[in-house]
Design a protein around this motif. Structure first.
Motif, mmCIF file in Angstrom:
data_model
loop_
_atom_site.group_PDB
_atom_site.id
_atom_site.type_symbol
_atom_site.label_atom_id
_atom_site.label_comp_id
_atom_site.label_asym_id
_atom_site.label_seq_id
_atom_site.Cartn_x
_atom_site.Cartn_y
_atom_site.Cartn_z
ATOM 1 N N THR A 29 0.818 -1.207 0.000
ATOM 2 C CA THR A 29 0.000 0.000 0.000
ATOM 3 C C THR A 29 0.853 1.259 0.000
ATOM 4 N N GLU A 30 0.203 2.357 -0.306
ATOM 5 C CA GLU A 30 0.855 3.679 -0.239
ATOM 6 C C GLU A 30 1.363 3.934 1.184
ATOM 7 N N ARG A 31 0.619 3.465 2.153
ATOM 8 C CA ARG A 31 1.002 3.636 3.557
ATOM 9 C C ARG A 31 2.358 2.975 3.845
ATOM 10 N N GLU A 32 2.563 1.770 3.316
ATOM 11 C CA GLU A 32 3.847 1.084 3.494
ATOM 12 C C GLU A 32 4.990 1.867 2.854
ATOM 13 N N MET A 33 4.729 2.441 1.712
ATOM 14 C CA MET A 33 5.755 3.243 1.039
ATOM 15 C C MET A 33 6.115 4.470 1.881
ATOM 16 N N ARG A 34 5.102 5.113 2.465
ATOM 17 C CA ARG A 34 5.360 6.279 3.317
ATOM 18 C C ARG A 34 6.148 5.892 4.563
ATOM 19 N N LYS A 35 5.810 4.741 5.144
ATOM 20 C CA LYS A 35 6.530 4.270 6.324
ATOM 21 C C LYS A 35 8.010 4.050 6.003
ATOM 22 N N LEU A 36 8.264 3.427 4.871
ATOM 23 C CA LEU A 36 9.648 3.193 4.475
ATOM 24 C C LEU A 36 10.369 4.518 4.258
ATOM 25 N N SER A 37 9.730 5.448 3.570
ATOM 26 C CA SER A 37 10.343 6.759 3.327
ATOM 27 C C SER A 37 10.680 7.463 4.635
ATOM 28 N N THR A 38 9.777 7.398 5.593
ATOM 29 C CA THR A 38 9.997 8.021 6.896
ATOM 30 C C THR A 38 11.196 7.384 7.597
ATOM 31 N N GLU A 39 11.277 6.063 7.564
ATOM 32 C CA GLU A 39 12.392 5.366 8.212
ATOM 33 C C GLU A 39 13.722 5.675 7.528
ATOM 34 N N ILE A 40 13.709 5.762 6.199
ATOM 35 C CA ILE A 40 14.936 6.113 5.477
ATOM 36 C C ILE A 40 15.375 7.519 5.868
ATOM 37 N N ASP A 41 14.450 8.463 5.907
ATOM 38 C CA ASP A 41 14.777 9.837 6.308
ATOM 39 C C ASP A 41 15.368 9.884 7.712
ATOM 40 N N LYS A 42 14.746 9.169 8.657
ATOM 41 C CA LYS A 42 15.258 9.134 10.035
ATOM 42 C C LYS A 42 16.680 8.568 10.075
ATOM 43 N N THR A 43 16.888 7.493 9.336
ATOM 44 C CA THR A 43 18.195 6.851 9.304
ATOM 45 C C THR A 43 19.250 7.777 8.716
ATOM 46 N N LEU A 44 18.904 8.456 7.626
ATOM 47 C CA LEU A 44 19.855 9.376 7.002
ATOM 48 C C LEU A 44 20.218 10.522 7.948
ATOM 49 N N LYS A 45 19.242 11.007 8.698
ATOM 50 C CA LYS A 45 19.529 12.057 9.681
ATOM 51 C C LYS A 45 20.488 11.552 10.748
ATOM 52 N N LEU A 46 20.261 10.336 11.221
ATOM 53 C CA LEU A 46 21.133 9.757 12.241
ATOM 54 C C LEU A 46 22.565 9.599 11.741
ATOM 55 N N ILE A 47 22.726 9.039 10.554
ATOM 56 C CA ILE A 47 24.100 8.822 10.069
ATOM 57 C C ILE A 47 24.762 10.111 9.616
ATOM 58 N N SER A 48 23.969 11.136 9.289
ATOM 59 C CA SER A 48 24.594 12.416 8.944
ATOM 60 C C SER A 48 25.182 13.075 10.195
ATOM 61 N N ILE A 49 24.634 12.758 11.353
ATOM 62 C CA ILE A 49 25.144 13.290 12.616
ATOM 63 C C ILE A 49 26.286 12.427 13.155
ATOM 64 N N ASN A 50 26.109 11.100 13.060
ATOM 65 C CA ASN A 50 27.097 10.177 13.603
ATOM 66 C C ASN A 50 27.223 8.947 12.705
ATOM 67 N N PRO A 51 28.108 8.976 11.711
ATOM 68 C CA PRO A 51 28.243 7.846 10.789
ATOM 69 C C PRO A 51 28.704 6.548 11.453
ATOM 70 N N SER A 52 29.294 6.637 12.624
ATOM 71 C CA SER A 52 29.782 5.441 13.320
ATOM 72 C C SER A 52 28.701 4.758 14.143
ATOM 73 N N LEU A 53 27.501 5.266 14.092
ATOM 74 C CA LEU A 53 26.411 4.777 14.932
ATOM 75 C C LEU A 53 26.064 3.309 14.678
#
Length: 103
Positions: A29-53
């Motif tokens: 569903t579209e909902r699953e796609m949005r969930k994945l996009s949200t998780e990717i965004d969160k992950t990218l923010k985390l590794i942009s702050i601390n790549p060794s995480l």
């Protein structure tokens, strides 16, 4: 990303990400796609702050993140940049062998 490491996607990783979204469009569903996009965004923010995480993978100097249970992102740090090397979705074919070119 402000104040952090810059995120760059390789062509290979972008191709895999596109294939993942195309698969989701067909089978989920579209909902699953949005969930994945949200998780990717969160992950990218985390590794942009601390790549060794996240833990190192079996590949030298390459780190591995599991996103939403079915997706694996591989990345490496290069100076002030985080380079996304691969975005693999186990939903499509969990037995598919992974081959990387880490140069």
């Amino acid at each position: 990303m402000e104040g952090g490491y810059r995120i760059l996607w390789t062509d290979h990783a972008l191709k895999e990400l596109t294939e993942t979204y195309n698969y989701l469009k067909t089978h989920f569903t579209e909902r699953e796609m949005r969930k994945l996009s949200t998780e990717i965004d969160k992950t990218l923010k985390l590794i942009s702050i601390n790549p060794s995480l996240f833990p190192k993978s079996e590949f030298k100097e390459v780190r591995r993140i599991v996103i939403k249970k079915f997706n694996i992102m591989y990345y490496r740090e290069k100076e002030n940049t985080v380079e996304i090397l691969s975005f693999f979705s186990n939903r499509q074919n969990p037995d598919k062998s992974k081959t990387f070119i880490f140069s």
